[in-house]
Design a protein around this motif. Sequence first.
Motif, PDB file in Angstrom:
ATOM      1  N   ASP A  80      -5.935  29.484  32.478  1.00  0.00           N
ATOM      2  CA  ASP A  80      -6.762  28.862  33.520  1.00  0.00           C
ATOM      3  C   ASP A  80      -6.229  29.170  34.913  1.00  0.00           C
ATOM      4  O   ASP A  80      -7.004  29.329  35.867  1.00  0.00           O
ATOM      5  CB  ASP A  80      -6.837  27.348  33.295  1.00  0.00           C
ATOM      6  CG  ASP A  80      -8.063  26.948  32.491  1.00  0.00           C
ATOM      7  OD1 ASP A  80      -8.775  27.853  31.997  1.00  0.00           O
ATOM      8  OD2 ASP A  80      -8.311  25.738  32.328  1.00  0.00           O
ATOM      9  N   SER A  81      -4.906  29.256  35.044  1.00  0.00           N
ATOM     10  CA  SER A  81      -4.312  29.602  36.343  1.00  0.00           C
ATOM     11  C   SER A  81      -4.684  31.026  36.737  1.00  0.00           C
ATOM     12  O   SER A  81      -4.978  31.302  37.912  1.00  0.00           O
ATOM     13  CB  SER A  81      -2.784  29.456  36.290  1.00  0.00           C
ATOM     14  OG  SER A  81      -2.416  28.109  36.077  1.00  0.00           O
ATOM     15  N   LEU A  82      -4.679  31.936  35.759  1.00  0.00           N
ATOM     16  CA  LEU A  82      -5.079  33.321  36.024  1.00  0.00           C
ATOM     17  C   LEU A  82      -6.553  33.394  36.420  1.00  0.00           C
ATOM     18  O   LEU A  82      -6.929  34.131  37.341  1.00  0.00           O
ATOM     19  CB  LEU A  82      -4.835  34.186  34.787  1.00  0.00           C
ATOM     20  CG  LEU A  82      -3.401  34.609  34.497  1.00  0.00           C
ATOM     21  CD1 LEU A  82      -3.324  35.319  33.148  1.00  0.00           C
ATOM     22  CD2 LEU A  82      -2.867  35.520  35.596  1.00  0.00           C
ATOM     23  N   ARG A 133     -10.304  32.980  43.163  1.00  0.00           N
ATOM     24  CA  ARG A 133      -9.964  32.918  44.590  1.00  0.00           C
ATOM     25  C   ARG A 133     -10.038  34.309  45.232  1.00  0.00           C
ATOM     26  O   ARG A 133     -10.510  34.453  46.362  1.00  0.00           O
ATOM     27  CB  ARG A 133      -8.566  32.316  44.788  1.00  0.00           C
ATOM     28  CG  ARG A 133      -8.515  30.808  44.579  1.00  0.00           C
ATOM     29  CD  ARG A 133      -7.236  30.218  45.149  1.00  0.00           C
ATOM     30  NE  ARG A 133      -6.047  30.710  44.455  1.00  0.00           N
ATOM     31  CZ  ARG A 133      -5.540  30.156  43.362  1.00  0.00           C
ATOM     32  NH1 ARG A 133      -6.122  29.102  42.817  1.00  0.00           N
ATOM     33  NH2 ARG A 133      -4.450  30.661  42.812  1.00  0.00           N
ATOM     34  N   LYS A 134      -9.558  35.318  44.508  1.00  0.00           N
ATOM     35  CA  LYS A 134      -9.636  36.685  45.028  1.00  0.00           C
ATOM     36  C   LYS A 134     -11.090  37.086  45.252  1.00  0.00           C
ATOM     37  O   LYS A 134     -11.426  37.675  46.280  1.00  0.00           O
ATOM     38  CB  LYS A 134      -8.970  37.660  44.049  1.00  0.00           C
ATOM     39  CG  LYS A 134      -7.454  37.566  43.992  1.00  0.00           C
ATOM     40  CD  LYS A 134      -6.891  38.577  43.002  1.00  0.00           C
ATOM     41  CE  LYS A 134      -5.374  38.525  42.954  1.00  0.00           C
ATOM     42  NZ  LYS A 134      -4.829  39.515  41.971  1.00  0.00           N
ATOM     43  N   LEU A 135     -11.930  36.774  44.268  1.00  0.00           N
ATOM     44  CA  LEU A 135     -13.360  37.083  44.399  1.00  0.00           C
ATOM     45  C   LEU A 135     -13.969  36.338  45.579  1.00  0.00           C
ATOM     46  O   LEU A 135     -14.696  36.922  46.389  1.00  0.00           O
ATOM     47  CB  LEU A 135     -14.076  36.717  43.098  1.00  0.00           C
ATOM     48  CG  LEU A 135     -15.609  36.847  43.096  1.00  0.00           C
ATOM     49  CD1 LEU A 135     -16.035  38.279  43.390  1.00  0.00           C
ATOM     50  CD2 LEU A 135     -16.180  36.382  41.762  1.00  0.00           C
ATOM     51  N   ASN A 136     -13.667  35.041  45.684  1.00  0.00           N
ATOM     52  CA  ASN A 136     -14.216  34.236  46.789  1.00  0.00           C
ATOM     53  C   ASN A 136     -13.799  34.790  48.145  1.00  0.00           C
ATOM     54  O   ASN A 136     -14.594  34.819  49.098  1.00  0.00           O
ATOM     55  CB  ASN A 136     -13.748  32.787  46.663  1.00  0.00           C
ATOM     56  CG  ASN A 136     -14.358  32.072  45.470  1.00  0.00           C
ATOM     57  OD1 ASN A 136     -15.324  32.547  44.876  1.00  0.00           O
ATOM     58  ND2 ASN A 136     -13.800  30.944  45.093  1.00  0.00           N
ATOM     59  N   ASN A 137     -12.530  35.243  48.245  1.00  0.00           N
ATOM     60  CA  ASN A 137     -12.027  35.750  49.524  1.00  0.00           C
ATOM     61  C   ASN A 137     -12.761  37.019  49.948  1.00  0.00           C
ATOM     62  O   ASN A 137     -13.094  37.185  51.130  1.00  0.00           O
ATOM     63  CB  ASN A 137     -10.519  36.018  49.422  1.00  0.00           C
ATOM     64  CG  ASN A 137      -9.706  34.740  49.386  1.00  0.00           C
ATOM     65  OD1 ASN A 137     -10.177  33.684  49.804  1.00  0.00           O
ATOM     66  ND2 ASN A 137      -8.490  34.820  48.875  1.00  0.00           N
ATOM     67  N   GLN A 166     -12.464  35.219  31.385  1.00  0.00           N
ATOM     68  CA  GLN A 166     -13.268  34.134  30.822  1.00  0.00           C
ATOM     69  C   GLN A 166     -13.663  34.416  29.374  1.00  0.00           C
ATOM     70  O   GLN A 166     -13.655  33.515  28.536  1.00  0.00           O
ATOM     71  CB  GLN A 166     -14.514  33.908  31.685  1.00  0.00           C
ATOM     72  CG  GLN A 166     -14.197  33.315  33.050  1.00  0.00           C
ATOM     73  CD  GLN A 166     -15.375  33.338  34.005  1.00  0.00           C
ATOM     74  OE1 GLN A 166     -16.261  34.188  33.895  1.00  0.00           O
ATOM     75  NE2 GLN A 166     -15.401  32.414  34.956  1.00  0.00           N
ATOM     76  N   GLU A 167     -13.990  35.681  29.080  1.00  0.00           N
ATOM     77  CA  GLU A 167     -14.334  36.058  27.703  1.00  0.00           C
ATOM     78  C   GLU A 167     -13.116  35.976  26.800  1.00  0.00           C
ATOM     79  O   GLU A 167     -13.215  35.568  25.635  1.00  0.00           O
ATOM     80  CB  GLU A 167     -14.925  37.462  27.676  1.00  0.00           C
ATOM     81  CG  GLU A 167     -16.346  37.548  28.212  1.00  0.00           C
ATOM     82  CD  GLU A 167     -17.311  36.678  27.417  1.00  0.00           C
ATOM     83  OE1 GLU A 167     -17.264  36.704  26.180  1.00  0.00           O
ATOM     84  OE2 GLU A 167     -18.105  35.948  28.052  1.00  0.00           O
TER      85      GLU A 167
END
Length: 416
Positions: free
Chosen positions: A183-185, A191-195, A404-405
């Motif tokens: 979950d941390s990964l 966060r990287k995607l959001n940034n 996620q998969e």
Amino acid sequence: MSDKKENVPKIRFPGFTQEWERRKLGEVGDTFSGLSGKTKEEFGHGDAKFVTYVNVFGNTISDSNGLESIGVDNKQKQVEYGDVFFTISSETPKEVGMSSVWLENTRDVYLNSFCLGYRPTVEFDPYYLAFMLRSPAIREKFIFLAQGISRYNISKKKVMEIKVPVPELSEQNKIGIFFKDIDSLIALQQRKLNNVQKLKAGLLQKMFPKEDEDFPEVRFPGFTDAWKNQKLGDVYEKIRNAFVGTATPYYVKEGHFYLESNNIKDGRINRDSEVFVNNDFYERQRDNWLHTNDLVMVQSGHVGHAAVIPENLDNTAAHALIIIANPREKNNPHFTNYQFQTKKAKRNIDSITTGNTIKHILASEMKKFEIFICGYEEQSQIGNLFNTIDQLITLHQRKLEHLQEQKKALLQQMFV
């Protein structure tokens, strides 16, 4: 299959061989109720907090930053570290019994009145408990017990009869830490995607002129000329509809790929769903075949979303899209495509749409639609920059989906 095999997960940490025990939730914990006797005027202010239904539904581990305010009330049951919350009512069976574990030691925090509280009376690793209750095997049990027609519910009694796997505590610890790390990964990748998405959104507003301005706020070195406003019909010779009508009689399992509106989203073409048409129908669309570097825009539904046709879709037929093609002067289509994604362009497109439930836009209106035009070299640099950012977004999205998969598969195989 023997009982022993049924009580052993497919994937297991080395050193553990003992069969897992199954216990009813009612044998290893007690229930408690959420807030009661409150009026709506009491919510939204006060020195105490409560865990909302949305918080429980959306988080395996309850979000301590997603609490809402209420007054301190010593008659209410305070939540404690390791408590589990269950949704007991929802609009679909698949959403009943969603669980969330509370891992804070904060005073004066209560549970909302639409969820069931559960406090273990035997020692569990809280992370193991959190992920086990969200595993496919346990979720199936909750879904099976959901009852209702327009709204589905599950009784406290039925919840307490559900049997859950209880391995020895040391194995629970390893499983809990393992899924916590996954979950941390996932959170890091999100966060990287959001940034990168925020970077793109910010640059879209700065690299195209604002309302009533002729110069963008941020510019590549060497470009100083003012930008011009031009009607799209003055920039492109061809702005017309692709095929509009019923195409389903011509669908085939194998044939020519048929580009539709659901393949166009956020400036890009996806092939998450594919439709194919027979050769006869395809040939009849020859006058409206799409070609490399043409622009297409969704004309019904999520109107205004556009994309550039890549080389591998040259000579593709399309349905319910506006075709924007044949520039009158040298033009970078990616520059125009990204301009459609700015807030200003979206507002202007929205102002010329029709329809209430389903939005529509006309090709005739898009001919009059005004866009900014600058020199070809500047267009190309802007288009290339945003193409690079989009490639980075796609990379991060794929990494996120892969994680996620992986988690989904491991939840299936590491619990019984």
